[in-house]
Write an enzyme that holds these catalytic residues in place. Sequence first.
Site, mmCIF file in Angstrom:
data_model
loop_
_atom_site.group_PDB
_atom_site.id
_atom_site.type_symbol
_atom_site.label_atom_id
_atom_site.label_comp_id
_atom_site.label_asym_id
_atom_site.label_seq_id
_atom_site.Cartn_x
_atom_site.Cartn_y
_atom_site.Cartn_z
ATOM 1 N N TRP A 35 0.827 -1.222 0.000
ATOM 2 C CA TRP A 35 0.000 0.000 0.000
ATOM 3 C C TRP A 35 0.853 1.260 0.000
ATOM 4 O O TRP A 35 0.332 2.353 -0.079
ATOM 5 C CB TRP A 35 -0.971 0.004 1.178
ATOM 6 C CG TRP A 35 -0.365 -0.423 2.464
ATOM 7 C CD1 TRP A 35 0.201 0.392 3.400
ATOM 8 C CD2 TRP A 35 -0.283 -1.757 2.979
ATOM 9 N NE1 TRP A 35 0.646 -0.354 4.458
ATOM 10 C CE2 TRP A 35 0.368 -1.668 4.232
ATOM 11 C CE3 TRP A 35 -0.682 -3.003 2.510
ATOM 12 C CZ2 TRP A 35 0.616 -2.800 5.024
ATOM 13 C CZ3 TRP A 35 -0.430 -4.119 3.297
ATOM 14 C CH2 TRP A 35 0.210 -4.013 4.531
ATOM 15 N N GLU A 48 -5.999 1.010 4.736
ATOM 16 C CA GLU A 48 -6.134 1.674 6.028
ATOM 17 C C GLU A 48 -7.254 1.068 6.867
ATOM 18 O O GLU A 48 -7.114 0.922 8.083
ATOM 19 C CB GLU A 48 -6.355 3.180 5.840
ATOM 20 C CG GLU A 48 -5.129 3.925 5.342
ATOM 21 C CD GLU A 48 -3.919 3.789 6.272
ATOM 22 O OE1 GLU A 48 -4.103 3.543 7.473
ATOM 23 O OE2 GLU A 48 -2.787 3.908 5.781
ATOM 24 N N GLN A 53 -7.367 -2.435 12.900
ATOM 25 C CA GLN A 53 -7.136 -3.273 14.079
ATOM 26 C C GLN A 53 -6.436 -4.573 13.740
ATOM 27 O O GLN A 53 -6.553 -5.558 14.439
ATOM 28 C CB GLN A 53 -8.453 -3.622 14.789
ATOM 29 C CG GLN A 53 -9.104 -2.479 15.517
ATOM 30 C CD GLN A 53 -10.021 -1.729 14.617
ATOM 31 O OE1 GLN A 53 -10.215 -2.104 13.479
ATOM 32 N NE2 GLN A 53 -10.593 -0.657 15.134
ATOM 33 N N THR A 54 -5.705 -4.562 12.670
ATOM 34 C CA THR A 54 -5.099 -5.805 12.223
ATOM 35 C C THR A 54 -3.636 -5.571 11.872
ATOM 36 O O THR A 54 -3.297 -4.549 11.286
ATOM 37 C CB THR A 54 -5.862 -6.342 10.995
ATOM 38 O OG1 THR A 54 -7.251 -6.407 11.320
ATOM 39 C CG2 THR A 54 -5.386 -7.717 10.618
ATOM 40 N N TYR A 136 -8.557 9.248 12.252
ATOM 41 C CA TYR A 136 -7.289 8.696 11.776
ATOM 42 C C TYR A 136 -7.347 8.339 10.291
ATOM 43 O O TYR A 136 -6.507 8.757 9.497
ATOM 44 C CB TYR A 136 -6.849 7.457 12.579
ATOM 45 C CG TYR A 136 -5.795 6.727 11.805
ATOM 46 C CD1 TYR A 136 -4.528 7.288 11.677
ATOM 47 C CD2 TYR A 136 -6.080 5.579 11.078
ATOM 48 C CE1 TYR A 136 -3.554 6.706 10.879
ATOM 49 C CE2 TYR A 136 -5.121 4.981 10.280
ATOM 50 C CZ TYR A 136 -3.866 5.550 10.186
ATOM 51 O OH TYR A 136 -2.928 4.993 9.374
ATOM 52 N N ASP A 154 -2.595 7.875 14.743
ATOM 53 C CA ASP A 154 -3.050 6.611 15.314
ATOM 54 C C ASP A 154 -2.275 6.384 16.614
ATOM 55 O O ASP A 154 -1.581 7.282 17.075
ATOM 56 C CB ASP A 154 -2.855 5.458 14.313
ATOM 57 C CG ASP A 154 -1.387 5.147 14.080
ATOM 58 O OD1 ASP A 154 -0.522 5.932 14.528
ATOM 59 O OD2 ASP A 154 -1.094 4.117 13.455
ATOM 60 N N CYS A 208 9.872 2.639 18.314
ATOM 61 C CA CYS A 208 9.227 3.261 19.477
ATOM 62 C C CYS A 208 7.953 2.485 19.814
ATOM 63 O O CYS A 208 6.852 3.020 19.873
ATOM 64 C CB CYS A 208 8.907 4.725 19.173
ATOM 65 S SG CYS A 208 8.493 5.708 20.623
ATOM 66 N N CYS A 215 15.196 2.077 22.158
ATOM 67 C CA CYS A 215 15.787 3.418 22.195
ATOM 68 C C CYS A 215 17.222 3.452 21.680
ATOM 69 O O CYS A 215 17.657 4.436 21.090
ATOM 70 C CB CYS A 215 15.721 3.993 23.606
ATOM 71 S SG CYS A 215 14.038 4.323 24.164
ATOM 72 N N CYS A 218 17.216 4.100 18.090
ATOM 73 C CA CYS A 218 16.268 5.116 17.624
ATOM 74 C C CYS A 218 16.951 6.318 16.981
ATOM 75 O O CYS A 218 17.818 6.946 17.580
ATOM 76 C CB CYS A 218 15.390 5.592 18.775
ATOM 77 S SG CYS A 218 14.167 6.797 18.231
ATOM 78 N N CYS A 224 14.786 13.322 21.776
ATOM 79 C CA CYS A 224 13.657 12.712 22.496
ATOM 80 C C CYS A 224 13.738 12.931 23.995
ATOM 81 O O CYS A 224 14.722 12.585 24.637
ATOM 82 C CB CYS A 224 13.607 11.210 22.204
ATOM 83 S SG CYS A 224 12.266 10.358 23.071
#
Length: 232
Positions: A35, A48, A53-54, A136, A154, A208, A215, A218, A224
């Site tokens: 996508w 999207e 939820q997947t 979202y 999100d 994250c 970290c 990152c 941060c």
Amino acid sequence: MPRKSIPQARKPRSAQRFRRLLLAWYARAARDLPWRRTRDPYRVLVSEVMLQQTQVSRVAEYYPRFLEKFPDLRSLASAPARAVREAWDGLGYYARARSLHALARSVAGRGEAGRGVAKLPEDPQELVKLPGIGPYTAGAVASFAYEKPVPAVDTNVRRVLRRVFLGDAGRGTGDGYIWELARALVPKDGKRAWRFNQAIMELGALICRARRPQCSQCPVRPVCRTGKRLDA
DNA sequence: TTCCGGTCCT
DNA sequence: AGGACCGGAA
């Protein structure tokens, strides 16, 4: 006048550096996901909604098959409910499939007969009016399909922004503030906004993470508030 | 066995 | 504001 007073989120000093570090990392670390290779609004929408939820690995499996059966808005709109449900079988949260089907029917039926092809709105304010599309997904479609310079928050994005810019103080921060912060950070140029939104979600997914954030690996650790003082 | 998550509904 | 919806992962 706004009805509610959302604490004004102004652009943090480190915004520019945050974006630079984030985008540089994304350029070398991003996963190649199907996508991310399209700007077709319908395909972006389907991805999207599936991703709501997947997990990515599961969506990667279902997404191509679903698109093979229903390659565009029109074909989805004219499909029987049972066929849509079957294509969704295994993804769970079947209300998403019903909403998506209803959305296709409503959008495809909107245009005058015989004239222009059914088209999704570009404006998040219009997108949220459609079934199954919340704040979202509206932002995600506007940014990932139409390359509009809008935020898409999100839980990944919410977590990253909290940790990076709010630190411990961010625990009780409301949604409105986070969205304002995201709006202040998103590049004004649409193509950059696309990459920024993808990148910040990718950071939340790979580095994250909710539990055991990495970290030490990152890219934005230097700016941060949370990770700077953590040990590797 | 508990935790996680966008949207919708209560 | 708080739970239902589902299935995978911790």
